[in-house]
Design an enzyme around this catalytic site. Structure first.
Site, PDB file in Angstrom:
ATOM      1  CB  ALA A 178     -30.427 -10.834  38.736  1.00 16.73           C
ATOM      2  CD  GLU A 183     -25.161  -7.191  34.877  1.00 18.47           C
ATOM      3  OE1 GLU A 183     -24.273  -7.284  33.994  1.00 18.47           O
ATOM      4  OE2 GLU A 183     -25.026  -7.656  36.020  1.00 18.47           O
ATOM      5  CD  GLU A 186     -23.161  -6.833  39.823  1.00 20.14           C
ATOM      6  OE1 GLU A 186     -24.248  -7.411  39.599  1.00 20.14           O
ATOM      7  OE2 GLU A 186     -23.067  -5.624  40.053  1.00 20.14           O
ATOM      8  N   GLY A 206     -24.978 -10.832  38.181  1.00 19.50           N
ATOM      9  CA  GLY A 206     -24.867 -10.842  39.643  1.00 19.50           C
ATOM     10  C   GLY A 206     -23.955 -11.947  40.153  1.00 19.50           C
TER      11      GLY A 206
HETATM   12  N1  COA Z   1     -32.634 -16.111  35.655  1.00 18.48           N
HETATM   13  C1  COA Z   1     -33.610 -17.027  35.697  1.00 18.48           C
HETATM   14  N2  COA Z   1     -33.531 -18.238  35.113  1.00 18.48           N
HETATM   15  C2  COA Z   1     -32.371 -18.536  34.474  1.00 18.48           C
HETATM   16  C3  COA Z   1     -31.312 -17.621  34.397  1.00 18.48           C
HETATM   17  C4  COA Z   1     -31.467 -16.363  35.030  1.00 18.48           C
HETATM   18  N3  COA Z   1     -30.497 -15.447  35.030  1.00 18.48           N
HETATM   19  N4  COA Z   1     -30.311 -18.189  33.670  1.00 18.48           N
HETATM   20  C5  COA Z   1     -30.734 -19.413  33.321  1.00 18.48           C
HETATM   21  N5  COA Z   1     -31.993 -19.620  33.805  1.00 18.48           N
HETATM   22  C6  COA Z   1     -32.840 -20.815  33.630  1.00 18.48           C
HETATM   23  C7  COA Z   1     -33.431 -20.898  32.224  1.00 18.48           C
HETATM   24  O1  COA Z   1     -34.584 -20.096  32.130  1.00 18.48           O
HETATM   25  C8  COA Z   1     -33.726 -22.378  32.140  1.00 18.48           C
HETATM   26  O2  COA Z   1     -34.907 -22.636  32.898  1.00 18.48           O
HETATM   27  P1  COA Z   1     -36.058 -23.625  32.285  1.00 18.48           P
HETATM   28  O3  COA Z   1     -35.370 -24.953  32.105  1.00 18.48           O
HETATM   29  O4  COA Z   1     -37.106 -23.630  33.341  1.00 18.48           O
HETATM   30  O5  COA Z   1     -36.472 -23.018  30.974  1.00 18.48           O
HETATM   31  C9  COA Z   1     -32.568 -23.005  32.925  1.00 18.48           C
HETATM   32  O6  COA Z   1     -32.040 -21.981  33.756  1.00 18.48           O
HETATM   33  C10 COA Z   1     -31.451 -23.526  32.024  1.00 18.48           C
HETATM   34  O7  COA Z   1     -31.010 -22.446  31.194  1.00 18.48           O
HETATM   35  P2  COA Z   1     -30.827 -22.571  29.601  1.00 18.48           P
HETATM   36  O8  COA Z   1     -30.871 -21.203  29.026  1.00 18.48           O
HETATM   37  O9  COA Z   1     -31.774 -23.592  29.069  1.00 18.48           O
HETATM   38  O10 COA Z   1     -29.354 -23.193  29.551  1.00 18.48           O
HETATM   39  P3  COA Z   1     -28.256 -22.949  28.411  1.00 18.48           P
HETATM   40  O11 COA Z   1     -27.143 -23.891  28.750  1.00 18.48           O
HETATM   41  O12 COA Z   1     -28.853 -23.053  27.059  1.00 18.48           O
HETATM   42  O13 COA Z   1     -27.739 -21.436  28.609  1.00 18.48           O
HETATM   43  C11 COA Z   1     -27.018 -19.493  29.903  1.00 18.48           C
HETATM   44  C12 COA Z   1     -27.130 -21.045  29.815  1.00 18.48           C
HETATM   45  C13 COA Z   1     -26.517 -19.174  31.285  1.00 18.48           C
HETATM   46  C14 COA Z   1     -26.028 -19.003  28.836  1.00 18.48           C
HETATM   47  C15 COA Z   1     -28.417 -18.870  29.636  1.00 18.48           C
HETATM   48  O14 COA Z   1     -29.355 -19.487  30.501  1.00 18.48           O
HETATM   49  C16 COA Z   1     -28.470 -17.364  29.885  1.00 18.48           C
HETATM   50  O15 COA Z   1     -28.027 -16.599  29.056  1.00 18.48           O
HETATM   51  N6  COA Z   1     -29.023 -16.953  31.063  1.00 18.48           N
HETATM   52  C17 COA Z   1     -29.209 -15.569  31.371  1.00 18.48           C
HETATM   53  C18 COA Z   1     -27.913 -14.957  31.818  1.00 18.48           C
HETATM   54  C19 COA Z   1     -28.068 -13.483  32.139  1.00 18.48           C
HETATM   55  O16 COA Z   1     -28.372 -12.675  31.289  1.00 18.48           O
HETATM   56  N7  COA Z   1     -27.817 -13.143  33.407  1.00 18.48           N
HETATM   57  C20 COA Z   1     -27.765 -11.766  33.847  1.00 18.48           C
HETATM   58  C21 COA Z   1     -29.002 -11.329  34.501  1.00 18.48           C
HETATM   59  S1  COA Z   1     -28.819  -9.647  34.987  1.00 18.48           S
END
Ligand code: COA
Length: 260
Positions: A67, A134, A114, A111
């Protein structure tokens, strides 16, 4: 097809590819993706040319990173409940009558997992990573994960994924039965399209009824399921496609299905 802002649709023969197109945000699911996803599925459902749907994420790093966390701020229990009680992307995929393949090309989180679970088949690249993180955000699944994951891979494995929030790699996902196939990233699209095209060659009504019967298995008891199977099996005998198979067999040619 309509033009969408957060998704793209491409048709290759009888296979449609729906791509979540927010690569700079790891294809995170915001409200617009949900709304456009629901609308696109409605169009694809009514499009007789489309017999199989592939869902994927744009770019090489991520299928869907869950999400959109930036939309969490300001949400109340009431707004969240309303959002998930409305027709969701997850449920529209689940209810989509034609076969749906999730082509997982990287992070498949929250998500995103999911959404993959709502599809019928999941194939992924060797670099794919799966998690329900989550729990690390102090919340839990709301897109069907707690129900679909244990049905697919069993309660113990699902429980560990839910309670730890840890990522699992593609090989573990394959061993758990979360994905059907793992391919090198460079081959993922070709292999997925090969699988999709093979399915798309089959009789469309038989495909839809088979899907309905299999999905009913986890939603009914055995007696109800067996009765439903016989009814759906009987419907196949009323189709032009079933007659076409007999004619093609007698005429020693490949059947051509019209989906009627
Ligand atoms: N929602 C909104 N933005 C997200 C996102 C999410 N779930 N996951 C990644 N992004 C965005 C980051 O904020 C970043 O944006 P920015 O460049 O404007 O700062 C961009 O995507 C790239 O992500 P980044 O974290 O820099 O890449 P990474 O390769 O270092 O890490 C992930 C990748 C996926 C491991 C990490 O982004 C992450 O943990 N995301 C959240 C995952 C999560 O908890 N999802 C469940 C939500 S319920």
């Amino acid at each position: 097809m309509s033009n969408y802002e957060t998704i793209t649709i491409e048709k290759r023969g009888n296979v449609a590819i729906l791509t979540i197109n927010r690569p700079d945000k790891m294809n995170a699911l915001n409200k617009m993706v949900h709304a456009e996803g629901v609308a696109a599925l409605d169009e694809l459902r009514r499009d007789g040319e489309v017999r199989v749907l592939v869902i994927t994420g744009a770019g090489e790093k991520s299928f869907i990173a869950g999400a959109d966390i930036s939309e969490f701020e300001g949400q109340t229990p009431v707004t969240q409940r309303d959002l998930f009680h409305e027709e969701t992307f997850f449920n529209s995929i689940d209810a989509f009558p034609k076969p749906v393949i999730a082509m997982v090309n990287g992070f498949c989180l929250g998500g995103g997992n999911e959404l993959a679970l709502a599809c019928d088949l999941r194939v992924c690249s060797e670099n794919a990573r799966f998690a329900q993180p989550e729990i690390n955000l102090g919340i839990m699944c709301g897109g069907g994960g707690t129900q679909r994951l244990p049905r697919l891979i069993g309660e113990g494995r699902a429980m560990e994924i839910m309670l730890t929030g840890d990522m699992i790699d593609a090989e573990t996902a394959l061993r758990f039965g979360l994905v059907n196939h793992v391919y090198p990233a460079a081959e993922l699209e070709a292999k997925t399209m090969e699988l999709a095209a093979r399915i798309a060659e089959k009789a469309p009504i038989a495909l839809q009824l088979s899907k309905e019967a299999v999905k009913f298995a986890s939603r009914s008891n055995l007696d109800e399921g067996l009765r439903r199977e016989i009814d759906l099996f009987a419907i196949c005998f009323s189709t032009e496609d079933k007659k076409e198979v007999v004619s093609a067999f007698l005429e020693k040619r490949k059947p051509v299905f019209n989906g009627r």
